[in-house]
Design a protein around this motif. Structure first.
Motif, PDB file in Angstrom:
ATOM      1  N   TRP A  45       8.389 -18.327   9.254  1.00 39.68           N
ATOM      2  CA  TRP A  45       7.821 -19.661   9.047  1.00 39.68           C
ATOM      3  C   TRP A  45       7.321 -19.710   7.613  1.00 39.68           C
ATOM      4  N   ARG A  46       7.550 -20.829   6.953  1.00 35.17           N
ATOM      5  CA  ARG A  46       6.952 -20.967   5.633  1.00 35.17           C
ATOM      6  C   ARG A  46       5.437 -20.945   5.813  1.00 35.17           C
ATOM      7  N   GLY A  47       4.774 -20.180   5.024  1.00 35.54           N
ATOM      8  CA  GLY A  47       3.315 -20.118   5.103  1.00 35.54           C
ATOM      9  C   GLY A  47       2.813 -19.049   6.048  1.00 35.54           C
ATOM     10  N   LEU A  48       3.476 -18.883   7.189  1.00 36.43           N
ATOM     11  CA  LEU A  48       2.978 -17.914   8.178  1.00 36.43           C
ATOM     12  C   LEU A  48       3.736 -16.591   8.132  1.00 36.43           C
ATOM     13  N   GLY A  49       4.876 -16.558   7.457  1.00 40.96           N
ATOM     14  CA  GLY A  49       5.686 -15.333   7.434  1.00 40.96           C
ATOM     15  C   GLY A  49       6.418 -15.141   8.758  1.00 40.96           C
ATOM     16  N   GLN A  50       6.753 -13.887   9.066  1.00 41.08           N
ATOM     17  CA  GLN A  50       7.460 -13.607  10.316  1.00 41.08           C
ATOM     18  C   GLN A  50       6.488 -13.774  11.486  1.00 41.08           C
ATOM     19  N   VAL A  51       6.876 -14.584  12.459  1.00 44.76           N
ATOM     20  CA  VAL A  51       6.034 -14.783  13.647  1.00 44.76           C
ATOM     21  C   VAL A  51       6.844 -14.343  14.865  1.00 44.76           C
ATOM     22  N   PRO A  52       6.366 -13.312  15.585  1.00 44.47           N
ATOM     23  CA  PRO A  52       7.134 -12.814  16.730  1.00 44.47           C
ATOM     24  C   PRO A  52       7.290 -13.871  17.832  1.00 44.47           C
ATOM     25  N   HIS A  53       8.453 -13.870  18.460  1.00 48.98           N
ATOM     26  CA  HIS A  53       8.733 -14.727  19.623  1.00 48.98           C
ATOM     27  C   HIS A  53       8.321 -16.182  19.398  1.00 48.98           C
ATOM     28  N   SER A  54       8.647 -16.712  18.222  1.00 43.49           N
ATOM     29  CA  SER A  54       8.159 -18.048  17.878  1.00 43.49           C
ATOM     30  C   SER A  54       9.278 -19.054  17.673  1.00 43.49           C
ATOM     31  N   ALA A  55      10.521 -18.672  17.992  1.00 44.33           N
ATOM     32  CA  ALA A  55      11.621 -19.607  17.739  1.00 44.33           C
ATOM     33  C   ALA A  55      12.742 -19.356  18.737  1.00 44.33           C
ATOM     34  N   LEU A  56      13.675 -20.291  18.782  1.00 41.15           N
ATOM     35  CA  LEU A  56      14.777 -20.210  19.733  1.00 41.15           C
ATOM     36  C   LEU A  56      16.107 -20.065  18.993  1.00 41.15           C
ATOM     37  N   ALA A  57      17.010 -19.317  19.622  1.00 43.29           N
ATOM     38  CA  ALA A  57      18.390 -19.231  19.152  1.00 43.29           C
ATOM     39  C   ALA A  57      19.265 -19.789  20.272  1.00 43.29           C
ATOM     40  N   ILE A  58      20.547 -20.009  19.959  1.00 43.64           N
ATOM     41  CA  ILE A  58      21.463 -20.474  21.001  1.00 43.64           C
ATOM     42  C   ILE A  58      21.669 -19.345  22.020  1.00 43.64           C
ATOM     43  N   HIS A  59      21.624 -19.702  23.287  1.00 44.99           N
ATOM     44  CA  HIS A  59      21.792 -18.725  24.372  1.00 44.99           C
ATOM     45  C   HIS A  59      23.196 -18.101  24.300  1.00 44.99           C
ATOM     46  N   PRO A  60      23.328 -16.796  24.605  1.00 42.90           N
ATOM     47  CA  PRO A  60      24.658 -16.162  24.570  1.00 42.90           C
ATOM     48  C   PRO A  60      25.708 -16.910  25.397  1.00 42.90           C
ATOM     49  N   ASP A  61      25.293 -17.569  26.494  1.00 48.52           N
ATOM     50  CA  ASP A  61      26.250 -18.333  27.300  1.00 48.52           C
ATOM     51  C   ASP A  61      26.863 -19.503  26.521  1.00 48.52           C
ATOM     52  N   PHE A  62      26.170 -19.903  25.454  1.00 48.73           N
ATOM     53  CA  PHE A  62      26.650 -21.034  24.651  1.00 48.73           C
ATOM     54  C   PHE A  62      27.056 -20.578  23.248  1.00 48.73           C
ATOM     55  N   ALA A  63      27.384 -19.272  23.131  1.00 50.55           N
ATOM     56  CA  ALA A  63      27.676 -18.664  21.825  1.00 50.55           C
ATOM     57  C   ALA A  63      28.781 -19.402  21.067  1.00 50.55           C
ATOM     58  N   GLU A  64      29.711 -19.999  21.834  1.00 48.61           N
ATOM     59  CA  GLU A  64      30.815 -20.710  21.160  1.00 48.61           C
ATOM     60  C   GLU A  64      30.331 -21.894  20.320  1.00 48.61           C
ATOM     61  N   PHE A  65      29.108 -22.370  20.606  1.00 45.04           N
ATOM     62  CA  PHE A  65      28.562 -23.506  19.846  1.00 45.04           C
ATOM     63  C   PHE A  65      27.482 -23.079  18.849  1.00 45.04           C
ATOM     64  N   ASP A  66      27.372 -21.763  18.628  1.00 47.39           N
ATOM     65  CA  ASP A  66      26.322 -21.258  17.750  1.00 47.39           C
ATOM     66  C   ASP A  66      26.861 -21.150  16.324  1.00 47.39           C
ATOM     67  N   ALA A  67      26.345 -22.000  15.439  1.00 47.30           N
ATOM     68  CA  ALA A  67      26.835 -22.002  14.048  1.00 47.30           C
ATOM     69  C   ALA A  67      26.571 -20.671  13.357  1.00 47.30           C
ATOM     70  N   GLU A  68      25.512 -19.966  13.785  1.00 47.30           N
ATOM     71  CA  GLU A  68      25.208 -18.686  13.145  1.00 47.30           C
ATOM     72  C   GLU A  68      26.256 -17.633  13.484  1.00 47.30           C
ATOM     73  N   LEU A  69      26.977 -17.823  14.583  1.00 48.46           N
ATOM     74  CA  LEU A  69      28.052 -16.895  14.948  1.00 48.46           C
ATOM     75  C   LEU A  69      29.400 -17.400  14.432  1.00 48.46           C
ATOM     76  N   ARG A  70      29.570 -18.709  14.430  1.00 50.31           N
ATOM     77  CA  ARG A  70      30.848 -19.272  14.010  1.00 50.31           C
ATOM     78  C   ARG A  70      31.062 -19.074  12.502  1.00 50.31           C
ATOM     79  N   PHE A  71      29.972 -19.194  11.752  1.00 51.33           N
ATOM     80  CA  PHE A  71      30.043 -18.996  10.293  1.00 51.33           C
ATOM     81  C   PHE A  71      29.190 -17.773   9.974  1.00 51.33           C
ATOM     82  N   THR A  72      29.506 -17.096   8.910  1.00 51.85           N
ATOM     83  CA  THR A  72      28.644 -15.967   8.543  1.00 51.85           C
ATOM     84  C   THR A  72      27.489 -16.517   7.729  1.00 51.85           C
ATOM     85  N   LEU A  73      26.297 -16.404   8.276  1.00 51.34           N
ATOM     86  CA  LEU A  73      25.128 -16.966   7.619  1.00 51.34           C
ATOM     87  C   LEU A  73      24.033 -15.912   7.490  1.00 51.34           C
TER      88      LEU A  73
END
Lengths: 75, 372
Positions: free
Chosen positions: B279-307
């Motif tokens: 987080w800007r200002g707070l730095g790394q915050v554990p368990h504070s955000a969501l990623a696309i669920h593996p069941d929906f990996a086909e729609f995850d831009a972070e997997l589709r593109f190298t980011l």
């Protein structure tokens, strides 16, 4: 970003959609996130989706409490 | 407008403020953090600070998704947008966030990138349907309020087999950020929280119990209208005076204990908790955000593109980090209103209308001192 507005459902449409009335302006929005939407319900609209219903009784109770506070009475 | 106008009545606001003045104990400080940018905006717009007694201090929190989005994530979005095969869709506020090398998504658009401002995830889906030969990426940001619409877009994309649609997920969570703020070594001293409004409509009031008990801080979940904020302040003052540290709900017209089950289920189905997120200002915050669920990996831009994610430091003159932690105020920043303005923001807190700096720039900067 979390800003949202209270709107009135004026017509239910197929596919979890509804027409809402925002001060005279009509707009089609999704009601897929709420249970059993009814025409006449007030809902909170956020980025094109109703995210919750407004409870008219609770709103009236809150307003009454505010009036009491403003009149200097203990709530 | 119903449910808006009646919560903005000036005469009632003045009466409530007078009542709050009778509640506060002289010699006692009440340091209350409004977590949400929506509250920050209402406080600035309606001049609520000026109505309250001097010993109540309202401290801005990090609850503005545009503000807490770190530069590295915006850089990734720009990188995506600059690919000739990509159409990047996002909510309007993110387009102006300054990133590395004086870039922003608007600048990327000026360089020829196809960046589209959308009002809703439904618009992004439509753009994907209309452009089957392009990769359409939705740059998703926001707290729990904004997450369920992204979840529905993922479900819809699956149903329609929209193979050219993906989501670059940056959704963040409120309760872990509150706990992180309180647990930090240099934590700002607080006596209570004005708790999130529409976030709580979705997640309910239950998740704040840990904040109230573990850190012994009262939380009052409040609506975004000015009378809501004043009533929440009165409720917090009463809790503090009585030594209570409970979760109370002022915004009872739209918040229940358990929140919106349907919305929470859709999110749980399509997204999964990240181990950590910057987080800007707070730095790394554990368990504070969501990623696309593996069941929906086909729609995850972070997997589709190298980011690959790179941490990028803020501009060294920018005080957004300290402002987001409640340690500084906008007027403490040397570049506030001079180099950094809403038209030409240097830091993210000047971008969104909910940002502390933008709110102060628009409404507060001419009354400084007059209200102290």
């Amino acid at each position: 970003m979390c800003l949202a507005m209270p709107v009135r459902i004026s017509q239910l449409l197929p596919d979890d959609m509804a027409v809402v009335d925002m001060d005279g302006v009509s707009r089609e929005v999704s009601v897929a996130l709420i249970d059993a939407p009814q025409e006449g319900d007030y809902v909170i609209l956020h980025v094109g989706y109703a995210i919750g219903k407004l409870d008219a009784e609770e709103a009236a109770r809150t307003l009454a409490l505010m009036d009491q506070l403003a009149a200097g009475e203990q709530a | 407008m119903k449910y808006v106008d009646e919560f903005r009545r000036g005469d009632i606001a003045r009466g409530m403020a007078a009542h709050i003045r009778t509640l506060v104990q002289p010699g006692r400080q009440y340091r209350l953090m409004e977590f949400c940018g929506g509250h920050t905006h209402a406080i600035a717009r309606y001049g609520l600070t000026g109505l309250l007694p001097e010993n109540i201090r309202l401290i801005h929190g990090p609850g503005c998704p545009v503000c807490v989005l770190p530069i590295g994530r915006v850089d990734s979005a720009i990188e995506l947008a600059l690919r000739p095969d990509v159409i990047l869709c996002s909510y309007g506020d993110t387009l102006r966030v300054p990133a590395s090398n004086k870039m922003s998504l608007y600048q990327a658009r000026a360089k020829g990138a196809d960046v589209r401002m959308v009002y809703s995830t439904k618009d992004a889906l439509q753009i994907a349907r209309d452009n089957p030969h392009k990769q359409v990426v939705f740059f998703a940001i926001g707290f729990e309020t904004t997450t369920p619409p992204t979840a529905l877009a993922l479900l819809q994309a699956r149903q329609e087999k929209l193979a050219n649609f993906s989501v670059f997920c940056n959704h963040v969570l409120t309760p872990p950020a509150m706990r992180h703020l309180l647990a930090a070594g240099d934590a700002v001293e607080l006596d209570g929280f004005i708790g999130p409004s529409h976030v709580s409509t979705v997640i309910g009031s239950a998740p704040y119990a840990a904040v109230a008990t573990e850190f012994a801080k009262p939380v009052v979940i409040a609506g975004f209208e000015p009378l809501d904020v004043l009533q929440a302040v009165a409720m917090l003052v009463e809790q503090i005076n009585a030594g209570r540290t409970e979760v109370e709900t002022q915004f009872s017209r739209a918040v229940t204990l358990q929140g919106n089950d349907k919305a929470r289920e859709r999110v749980a189905q399509t997204m999964t908790l990240r181990d950590s997120f910057e987080w800007r200002g707070l730095g790394q915050v554990p368990h504070s955000a969501l990623a696309i669920h593996p069941d929906f990996a086909e729609f995850d831009a972070e997997l589709r593109f190298t980011l690959p994610y790179r941490h990028v430091a803020d501009h060294k003159a920018c005080e957004c980090a300290a402002i987001l932690r409640g340690q500084k105020q906008p007027q403490d920043c040397k570049v506030f209103g001079i180099v950094c303005t809403p038209d030409n923001p240097l830091g993210s807190c000047m971008v969104s209308s909910e940002g502390a700096c933008a709110a102060h720039y628009h409404y507060g900067r001419f009354v400084q001192g007059a209200t102290a």
